[in-house]
Design a protein around this motif. Structure first.
Motif, mmCIF file in Angstrom:
data_model
loop_
_atom_site.group_PDB
_atom_site.id
_atom_site.type_symbol
_atom_site.label_atom_id
_atom_site.label_comp_id
_atom_site.label_asym_id
_atom_site.label_seq_id
_atom_site.Cartn_x
_atom_site.Cartn_y
_atom_site.Cartn_z
ATOM 1 N N CYS A 212 0.843 -1.194 0.000
ATOM 2 C CA CYS A 212 0.000 0.000 0.000
ATOM 3 C C CYS A 212 0.882 1.248 0.000
ATOM 4 C CB CYS A 212 -0.920 0.014 1.220
ATOM 5 S SG CYS A 212 -1.941 1.508 1.249
ATOM 6 N N GLY A 214 -0.671 4.259 -0.105
ATOM 7 C CA GLY A 214 -1.558 5.345 0.329
ATOM 8 C C GLY A 214 -0.818 6.238 1.322
ATOM 9 N N THR A 215 -1.379 7.398 1.613
ATOM 10 C CA THR A 215 -0.661 8.400 2.414
ATOM 11 C C THR A 215 -0.181 7.874 3.766
ATOM 12 O OG1 THR A 215 -2.101 10.007 1.395
ATOM 13 C CG2 THR A 215 -0.806 10.770 3.264
ATOM 14 N N ALA A 216 -1.093 7.240 4.508
ATOM 15 C CA ALA A 216 -0.723 6.783 5.852
ATOM 16 C C ALA A 216 0.426 5.772 5.795
ATOM 17 C CB ALA A 216 -1.936 6.165 6.543
ATOM 18 N N CYS A 217 0.421 4.940 4.783
ATOM 19 C CA CYS A 217 1.491 3.945 4.642
ATOM 20 C C CYS A 217 2.769 4.605 4.114
ATOM 21 C CB CYS A 217 1.047 2.818 3.715
ATOM 22 S SG CYS A 217 -0.243 1.790 4.438
ATOM 23 N N CYS A 253 -4.740 3.436 -0.802
ATOM 24 C CA CYS A 253 -5.273 3.064 0.521
ATOM 25 C C CYS A 253 -6.259 1.900 0.455
ATOM 26 C CB CYS A 253 -5.955 4.271 1.143
ATOM 27 S SG CYS A 253 -6.602 3.903 2.767
ATOM 28 N N ILE A 254 -6.027 0.907 1.325
ATOM 29 C CA ILE A 254 -6.948 -0.233 1.353
ATOM 30 C C ILE A 254 -7.888 -0.139 2.554
ATOM 31 C CG2 ILE A 254 -5.420 -1.812 0.124
ATOM 32 C CD1 ILE A 254 -4.938 -2.954 3.117
ATOM 33 N N GLY A 255 -7.854 0.991 3.236
ATOM 34 C CA GLY A 255 -8.782 1.202 4.348
ATOM 35 C C GLY A 255 -8.317 0.577 5.648
ATOM 36 N N ALA A 256 -7.026 0.309 5.755
ATOM 37 C CA ALA A 256 -6.501 -0.253 7.007
ATOM 38 C C ALA A 256 -5.380 0.650 7.528
ATOM 39 C CB ALA A 256 -5.995 -1.667 6.769
ATOM 40 N N CYS A 257 -5.606 1.952 7.479
ATOM 41 C CA CYS A 257 -4.546 2.912 7.817
ATOM 42 C C CYS A 257 -4.028 2.741 9.244
ATOM 43 C CB CYS A 257 -5.033 4.346 7.610
ATOM 44 S SG CYS A 257 -5.667 4.647 5.964
ATOM 45 N N VAL A 262 1.153 -1.166 5.400
ATOM 46 C CA VAL A 262 0.472 -2.438 5.188
ATOM 47 C C VAL A 262 0.954 -3.145 3.913
ATOM 48 C CG1 VAL A 262 -1.794 -3.460 4.719
ATOM 49 C CG2 VAL A 262 -1.599 -1.588 6.334
HETATM 50 S S1 FES Z 1 -2.842 4.293 3.361
HETATM 51 FE FE1 FES Z 1 -2.296 2.244 3.445
HETATM 52 S S2 FES Z 1 -4.029 1.364 4.341
HETATM 53 FE FE2 FES Z 1 -4.599 3.423 4.193
#
Ligand code: FES
Length: 286
Positions: A212, A214-217, A253-257, A262
């Motif tokens: 992932c 996504g931003t949080a990752c 993002c897979i919704g597991a931030c 992840v």
């Molecule tokens: S950014 Fe990776 S799970 Fe949300």
């Protein structure tokens, strides 16, 4: 890489951003602020990808995409817009675009989307021979899926999900069979498969590894995890290991931030992955 990307946006700042981000990744980026200029360039040059804004004055992105579909079927198109209402999304999907990027976007999101778009096969479903699907999956189970949902309205997504779980990917010939069974146009099936990053038209390894970004990752060093896995597996994003065991992809993002960063291996989720030891995840599957 050296791929040619055309960016069409009436906002010059977006063009400059794309040039900076994609140029830094080795892409050759040309930017124009109107569909008219884009049409002229597309007539004279071959682009690996056209990224277009949707809401633009005079000739909007929807019209541009329709024109490309009619006149340059071998050109991949990705849409982007700051107005991602359901109606805009629905209309964009109907145009058979490769992907959809909501604005504003992060540099890594743009790069990942462009890499994925460029690796997407160009041909529409009908171009693949029926021979491709032979011997690659359990046809009886596939028929059972089709039978289960044949009369269920709006069942396309679930049929695609179950079919991908069975076969591992959604080859063009399979999309054709699904369209026939659900009595919907092949182009509609193809549009949905192209649009959702969950679905893939490319064969996967026995275990598909997804990192992932996504931003949080990403802020928790997901890019280093990707590098570590690429190094260990000896493949780049979008490729399969020589033994066919693993394929490597990136996802948004897979919704597991809360578990960031992840990594997914098949249906298994690994959270709080340490970039230095990310490769150890693979050992569980060897
Ligand atoms: S950014 Fe990776 S799970 Fe949300």
């Amino acid at each position: 890489m050296g791929k040619n990307v055309l960016v069409v946006d009436d906002d010059e700042i977006v063009i400059r951003s794309c040039e900076a981000v994609l140029g830094g990744e080795g892409f050759t980026v040309t930017g124009v602020t109107s569909s008219k200029e884009a049409m002229s360039l597309i007539n004279d040059h071959a682009y690996d990808l056209v990224i277009t804004d949707l809401i633009m004055p005079t000739i909007d992105g929807f019209e541009l995409i329709k024109w490309i579909n009619e006149n340059h079927q071998q050109t991949r198109v990705m849409a982007m817009t700051g107005y991602s209402s359901k109606a805009v999304l629905r209309d964009a999907i109907a145009l058979d675009i490769i992907d959809f990027l909501p604005k504003p976007f992060f540099p890594h999101t743009l790069t990942a989307a462009v890499n994925k778009a460029i690796s997407t096969p160009l041909k529409a479903p009908a171009a693949v021979s029926d021979k491709e699907e032979a011997e690659t999956y359990d046809k009886a189970k596939f028929q059972a899926i089709l039978k289960r949902y044949r009369k269920v309205p709006g069942a396309l997504i679930v049929v695609l999900q179950e079919t991908q779980e069975l076969i591992g990917y959604l080859p063009a010939s399979v999309q054709k069979v699904i369209a026939k069974s659900l009595k919907i146009p092949v182009s509609e099936v193809h549009a949905v498969v192209s649009f959702y990053s969950y679905f893939t038209m490319k064969p996967m390894g026995k275990y598909n590894v997804r990192v992932c970004l996504g931003t949080a990752c990403y802020v928790k060093r997901a890019d280093e995890i990707l590098e570590k896995l690429q190094e260990t597996m000896g493949v780049n994003e979008g490729e399969i290991t020589q033994d066919g065991m693993f394929s490597l992809e990136t996802v948004r993002c897979i919704g597991a931030c809360g578990l960031a960063p992840v990594v997914l291996v098949g249906q298994d989720t690994f959270g709080s992955v340490n970039p230095a030891t990310a490769n150890e995840i693979l050992k569980e599957y060897q």
